[in-house]
Design a protein around this motif. Structure first.
Motif, PDB file in Angstrom:
ATOM      1  N   VAL A 166      23.342  14.198  -0.869  1.00 37.35           N
ATOM      2  CA  VAL A 166      22.712  12.884  -0.911  1.00 37.35           C
ATOM      3  C   VAL A 166      23.137  12.191  -2.204  1.00 37.35           C
ATOM      4  CG1 VAL A 166      20.515  11.656  -1.098  1.00 37.35           C
ATOM      5  CG2 VAL A 166      20.697  13.647   0.408  1.00 37.35           C
ATOM      6  N   ILE A 167      23.572  10.940  -2.108  1.00 39.80           N
ATOM      7  CA  ILE A 167      23.805  10.141  -3.311  1.00 39.80           C
ATOM      8  C   ILE A 167      22.800   8.998  -3.270  1.00 39.80           C
ATOM      9  CG2 ILE A 167      25.397   8.730  -4.639  1.00 39.80           C
ATOM     10  CD1 ILE A 167      27.680  10.385  -3.556  1.00 39.80           C
ATOM     11  N   MET A 168      21.849   9.043  -4.196  1.00 39.96           N
ATOM     12  CA  MET A 168      20.777   8.041  -4.183  1.00 39.96           C
ATOM     13  C   MET A 168      21.275   6.725  -4.777  1.00 39.96           C
ATOM     14  SD  MET A 168      18.241   9.408  -7.159  1.00 39.96           S
ATOM     15  CE  MET A 168      18.790   9.628  -8.837  1.00 39.96           C
ATOM     16  N   CYS A 169      20.707   5.634  -4.307  1.00 36.17           N
ATOM     17  CA  CYS A 169      21.033   4.322  -4.853  1.00 36.17           C
ATOM     18  C   CYS A 169      19.750   3.503  -4.951  1.00 36.17           C
ATOM     19  CB  CYS A 169      22.086   3.615  -4.019  1.00 36.17           C
ATOM     20  SG  CYS A 169      21.662   3.423  -2.289  1.00 36.17           S
ATOM     21  N   HIS A 170      19.828   2.398  -5.689  1.00 33.34           N
ATOM     22  CA  HIS A 170      18.630   1.628  -6.031  1.00 33.34           C
ATOM     23  C   HIS A 170      18.873   0.136  -5.801  1.00 33.34           C
ATOM     24  CE1 HIS A 170      19.508   5.082  -8.609  1.00 33.34           C
ATOM     25  NE2 HIS A 170      18.224   5.372  -8.544  1.00 33.34           N
ATOM     26  N   SER A 171      19.667  -0.174  -4.804  1.00 22.02           N
ATOM     27  CA  SER A 171      20.182  -1.535  -4.640  1.00 22.02           C
ATOM     28  C   SER A 171      19.123  -2.531  -4.169  1.00 22.02           C
ATOM     29  CB  SER A 171      21.333  -1.507  -3.631  1.00 22.02           C
ATOM     30  OG  SER A 171      20.916  -0.871  -2.431  1.00 22.02           O
ATOM     31  N   ALA A 172      19.317  -3.785  -4.573  1.00 23.77           N
ATOM     32  CA  ALA A 172      18.440  -4.874  -4.130  1.00 23.77           C
ATOM     33  C   ALA A 172      19.171  -6.204  -4.284  1.00 23.77           C
ATOM     34  CB  ALA A 172      17.143  -4.898  -4.934  1.00 23.77           C
ATOM     35  N   ARG A 173      18.870  -7.146  -3.387  1.00 25.45           N
ATOM     36  CA  ARG A 173      19.439  -8.485  -3.489  1.00 25.45           C
ATOM     37  C   ARG A 173      18.785  -9.247  -4.638  1.00 25.45           C
ATOM     38  NH1 ARG A 173      18.798 -10.669   2.552  1.00 25.45           N
ATOM     39  NH2 ARG A 173      16.867  -9.500   2.311  1.00 25.45           N
ATOM     40  N   ILE A 174      19.477 -10.235  -5.130  1.00 22.48           N
ATOM     41  CA  ILE A 174      18.950 -11.046  -6.227  1.00 22.48           C
ATOM     42  C   ILE A 174      17.691 -11.781  -5.785  1.00 22.48           C
ATOM     43  CG2 ILE A 174      19.413 -13.039  -7.709  1.00 22.48           C
ATOM     44  CD1 ILE A 174      22.364 -12.194  -7.711  1.00 22.48           C
ATOM     45  N   ASP A 175      16.634 -11.636  -6.562  1.00 22.47           N
ATOM     46  CA  ASP A 175      15.360 -12.321  -6.316  1.00 22.47           C
ATOM     47  C   ASP A 175      14.735 -12.620  -7.670  1.00 22.47           C
ATOM     48  OD1 ASP A 175      12.803 -13.175  -5.761  1.00 22.47           O
ATOM     49  OD2 ASP A 175      12.389 -11.619  -4.281  1.00 22.47           O
TER      50      ASP A 175
ATOM     51  N   ASN B 255      12.129 -13.914  -8.554  1.00 25.65           N
ATOM     52  CA  ASN B 255      10.676 -13.746  -8.652  1.00 25.65           C
ATOM     53  C   ASN B 255      10.270 -12.280  -8.788  1.00 25.65           C
ATOM     54  OD1 ASN B 255      10.101 -16.550  -8.295  1.00 25.65           O
ATOM     55  ND2 ASN B 255      10.560 -16.302  -6.115  1.00 25.65           N
ATOM     56  N   TRP B 256      11.247 -11.403  -8.757  1.00 18.18           N
ATOM     57  CA  TRP B 256      10.956  -9.970  -8.795  1.00 18.18           C
ATOM     58  C   TRP B 256      11.195  -9.445 -10.201  1.00 18.18           C
ATOM     59  CZ3 TRP B 256      14.341  -5.556  -6.413  1.00 18.18           C
ATOM     60  CH2 TRP B 256      13.633  -4.351  -6.465  1.00 18.18           C
ATOM     61  N   THR B 257      10.192  -8.824 -10.775  1.00 21.87           N
ATOM     62  CA  THR B 257      10.340  -8.196 -12.093  1.00 21.87           C
ATOM     63  C   THR B 257      10.357  -6.684 -11.917  1.00 21.87           C
ATOM     64  OG1 THR B 257       7.928  -8.208 -12.418  1.00 21.87           O
ATOM     65  CG2 THR B 257       9.188 -10.081 -13.289  1.00 21.87           C
ATOM     66  N   ASP B 258      11.326  -6.051 -12.540  1.00 21.05           N
ATOM     67  CA  ASP B 258      11.513  -4.617 -12.400  1.00 21.05           C
ATOM     68  C   ASP B 258      12.371  -4.170 -13.565  1.00 21.05           C
ATOM     69  OD1 ASP B 258      13.549  -2.395 -11.249  1.00 21.05           O
ATOM     70  OD2 ASP B 258      11.597  -2.136 -10.318  1.00 21.05           O
ATOM     71  N   GLU B 259      12.063  -3.015 -14.124  1.00 19.93           N
ATOM     72  CA  GLU B 259      12.774  -2.574 -15.322  1.00 19.93           C
ATOM     73  C   GLU B 259      14.251  -2.290 -15.084  1.00 19.93           C
ATOM     74  OE1 GLU B 259      11.239   2.094 -14.961  1.00 19.93           O
ATOM     75  OE2 GLU B 259      10.623   0.839 -16.637  1.00 19.93           O
ATOM     76  N   ILE B 260      14.643  -2.028 -13.839  1.00 22.57           N
ATOM     77  CA  ILE B 260      16.066  -1.816 -13.542  1.00 22.57           C
ATOM     78  C   ILE B 260      16.590  -2.884 -12.578  1.00 22.57           C
ATOM     79  CG2 ILE B 260      15.984   0.663 -14.029  1.00 22.57           C
ATOM     80  CD1 ILE B 260      16.077   1.105 -10.949  1.00 22.57           C
ATOM     81  N   TYR B 261      15.985  -4.062 -12.625  1.00 22.06           N
ATOM     82  CA  TYR B 261      16.364  -5.149 -11.720  1.00 22.06           C
ATOM     83  C   TYR B 261      17.856  -5.460 -11.796  1.00 22.06           C
ATOM     84  CZ  TYR B 261      16.977  -9.949 -10.088  1.00 22.06           C
ATOM     85  OH  TYR B 261      17.446 -11.072  -9.473  1.00 22.06           O
ATOM     86  N   ALA B 262      18.402  -5.600 -13.012  1.00 21.87           N
ATOM     87  CA  ALA B 262      19.816  -5.943 -13.173  1.00 21.87           C
ATOM     88  C   ALA B 262      20.710  -4.886 -12.524  1.00 21.87           C
ATOM     89  CB  ALA B 262      20.154  -6.098 -14.650  1.00 21.87           C
ATOM     90  N   ALA B 263      20.366  -3.618 -12.741  1.00 19.22           N
ATOM     91  CA  ALA B 263      21.151  -2.531 -12.147  1.00 19.22           C
ATOM     92  C   ALA B 263      21.068  -2.562 -10.627  1.00 19.22           C
ATOM     93  CB  ALA B 263      20.660  -1.186 -12.674  1.00 19.22           C
TER      94      ALA B 263
END
Length: 200
Positions: free
Chosen positions: A149-158, A160-168
């Motif tokens: 398994v290779i885990m990922c943490h992807s997300a589209r640009i938003d 309004n979303w605050t998250d400590e690893i948002y940029a990543a």
């Protein structure tokens, strides 16, 4: 299901969770309640039981948590849902994560003949660009074995979303949609699988 103690559950920051579990300060019914609530929520949203369990910031492998989680899964489903454990990465961060409970969890899963993935990767410091991410993924894929398994943490640009690893998250999303990722996927003959088929 991505089990969580440090985010939506509101229990506390990772350092608070670590202190609490290593001092044995969680009450069993407290953890049971959190686990059952998240399983309820998962089933309501997805419409079925989980095929695979892991933990946000690897909390599922911590003392107290791992035993309570396994007990809840058996009681609730009467069978052993595969659990994510053991990284094949050898860098310092990966070793610390494994030391904090991964080894103990894996030993318990083996003793109880509980299905689990052979290995996983995807651990990094979340401070790289697309070029750095490509280098990391190439290294992970080179070392991967069958059913890794290779885990990922992807997300589209938003915005309004605050998250400590948002940029990543945004960089990972861009990387996974790129032609370079597809070429790497083909180069290493990767294939997608259902989570339920990843256990050993």
């Amino acid at each position: 299901m991505h089990f969580d103690l440090t985010g939506l559950s509101g229990v506390g920051a990772l350092k608070d969770i670590l202190l609490k579990v290593y001092l044995g300060k969680f009450q069993p019914n407290e953890l049971q309640s959190i686990i059952q609530q998240q399983l309820d929520c998962f089933e309501q949203k997805i419409g079925q039981q989980p095929d695979f369990i892991d933990g946000h910031q690897h909390v599922h492998q911590f003392p107290q948590v791992r035993d309570t989680l396994l007990d809840c899964l058996v009681q609730r489903y009467d069978h052993k849902i595969p659990i994510r454990t053991k990284t094949y990465q050898t860098d310092l961060k990966a070793k610390i994560i494994y030391f904090l409970g991964g080894y103990k969890l894996r030993q318990k899963l083996i003793q109880q003949q509980w299905s689990h993935n052979p290995s996983f990767a995807g651990i990094y410091s979340f401070n790289t660009d697309l070029t750095g991410l490509k280098t990391l993924w190439e290294g992970w894929l080179k070392q991967a074995s069958n059913n890794s398994v290779i885990m990922c943490h992807s997300a589209r640009i938003d915005r309004n979303w605050t998250d400590e690893i948002y940029a990543a998250r945004c960089i990972e999303y861009e990387w996974l949609l790129s032609d370079e990722f597809l070429a790497l996927w083909d180069q290493y003959a990767c294939r997608a699988q259902s989570w339920k088929n990843l256990g050993e």
